[in-house]
Design a protein around this motif. Structure first.
Motif, short mmCIF file in Angstrom:
data_model
loop_
_atom_site.label_atom_id
_atom_site.label_comp_id
_atom_site.label_asym_id
_atom_site.label_seq_id
_atom_site.Cartn_x
_atom_site.Cartn_y
_atom_site.Cartn_z
N SER A 1 52.97 44.33 83.93
CA SER A 1 52.02 45.33 84.71
C SER A 1 52.01 46.56 84.05
O SER A 1 52.21 46.87 83.08
N VAL A 2 51.25 47.62 84.38
CA VAL A 2 50.57 48.59 83.11
C VAL A 2 50.52 49.54 84.53
O VAL A 2 49.54 49.77 85.50
N GLY A 3 50.72 50.53 84.10
CA GLY A 3 49.76 52.15 84.13
C GLY A 3 49.59 52.60 83.12
O GLY A 3 49.87 52.88 82.49
N CYS A 4 48.59 53.70 83.71
CA CYS A 4 47.29 54.13 83.05
C CYS A 4 47.50 55.72 83.72
O CYS A 4 47.49 55.99 84.98
N LEU A 5 47.16 56.55 82.48
CA LEU A 5 47.18 57.71 82.69
C LEU A 5 45.82 58.07 82.93
O LEU A 5 44.95 57.71 82.68
N PRO A 6 45.20 59.18 83.23
CA PRO A 6 44.22 60.07 83.67
C PRO A 6 43.53 59.89 81.90
O PRO A 6 43.67 59.66 81.05
N VAL A 7 42.17 59.25 81.94
CA VAL A 7 41.45 58.93 81.03
C VAL A 7 41.37 60.90 80.32
O VAL A 7 41.38 61.95 80.77
N SER A 8 40.86 60.36 78.62
CA SER A 8 41.49 61.98 78.05
C SER A 8 40.54 61.34 76.88
O SER A 8 39.87 60.74 76.71
N ALA B 1 54.35 48.60 80.91
CA ALA B 1 53.77 48.93 79.84
C ALA B 1 52.52 50.29 80.83
O ALA B 1 52.42 50.29 81.59
N VAL B 2 52.30 51.06 79.28
CA VAL B 2 51.68 52.49 80.27
C VAL B 2 50.42 52.57 79.06
O VAL B 2 50.77 52.51 77.82
N LEU B 3 49.12 52.76 79.25
CA LEU B 3 47.33 53.31 78.40
C LEU B 3 47.37 54.26 79.18
O LEU B 3 47.18 54.76 80.36
N GLN B 4 47.22 55.48 78.05
CA GLN B 4 46.40 56.73 77.98
C GLN B 4 44.76 56.08 77.85
O GLN B 4 44.04 56.29 76.78
N ALA C 1 53.76 59.42 81.26
CA ALA C 1 54.14 58.40 80.90
C ALA C 1 55.36 57.75 80.72
O ALA C 1 55.67 56.13 81.12
N ALA C 2 56.23 58.61 80.36
CA ALA C 2 57.73 58.15 80.74
C ALA C 2 58.04 57.43 81.68
O ALA C 2 58.18 56.58 81.92
N ARG C 3 57.50 58.41 82.65
CA ARG C 3 57.51 58.82 83.92
C ARG C 3 57.52 56.61 84.34
O ARG C 3 57.20 56.23 85.47
N CYS C 4 56.28 56.24 83.68
CA CYS C 4 55.69 55.23 83.99
C CYS C 4 55.88 53.70 83.99
O CYS C 4 56.14 52.79 84.81
N LEU C 5 56.74 54.15 82.92
CA LEU C 5 57.70 52.68 82.53
C LEU C 5 58.52 52.66 83.20
O LEU C 5 59.33 52.06 82.56
N HIS C 6 59.37 53.94 83.90
CA HIS C 6 59.84 53.20 85.06
C HIS C 6 59.48 52.64 86.20
O HIS C 6 60.42 51.65 86.46
#
Length: 124
Positions: A88-95, A41-44, A32-37
């Motif tokens: 811009s948003v990065g998404c993590l895999p669904v959990s 925004a990042v969302l899981q 998630a932190a890497r996504c913010l590079h």
């Protein structure tokens, strides 16, 4: 959630997560932190349609202005609000999270592996 973000964003990007996410481990937090590079925004997303983690580089009040919470479209609507705000948003895999009695059955089934993973974690 927006107030928590506002309080801590002056120090840098913020990851805000729920306390009911047993599978959210240190590896996923680093992801998630890497996504913010690369994103603002990042969302899981979670399997029930909500989300368990949101991260922002800068304040975005619109991300938290849903008409209703705790329904199957929270994640989708939040992504739309972020897009409307030009983020811009990065998404993590669904959990998955623990909200209902059947989630406790799943937690019990996965608990040994979760604990093994926790005990094998090394500080970064």
């Amino acid at each position: 959630m927006h107030q928590a973000m506002l309080r801590h964003l002056p120090a840098g990007p913020v990851l805000l997560m729920g306390s009911d996410l047993p599978a959210l481990d240190s590896q996923r937090l680093r992801e998630a932190a890497r996504c913010l590079h690369d994103h603002e925004a990042v969302l899981q997303p979670s399997e029930d349609g909500g989300y368990g983690l949101i991260g922002l580089k800068a304040a975005c009040p619109a991300a938290f202005q849903l008409d209703h919470w705790s329904h199957a479209d929270v994640s989708r609507e939040t992504l739309a609000l972020l897009a409307q705000a030009g983020r811009s948003v990065g998404c993590l895999p669904v959990s998955w999270d623990v909200d209902e009695p059947h989630d406790l059955v799943r937690l019990r089934r996965h608990f040994p592996a979760l604990m093994a993973n926790l005990s094998s974690c090394q500080p970064a």
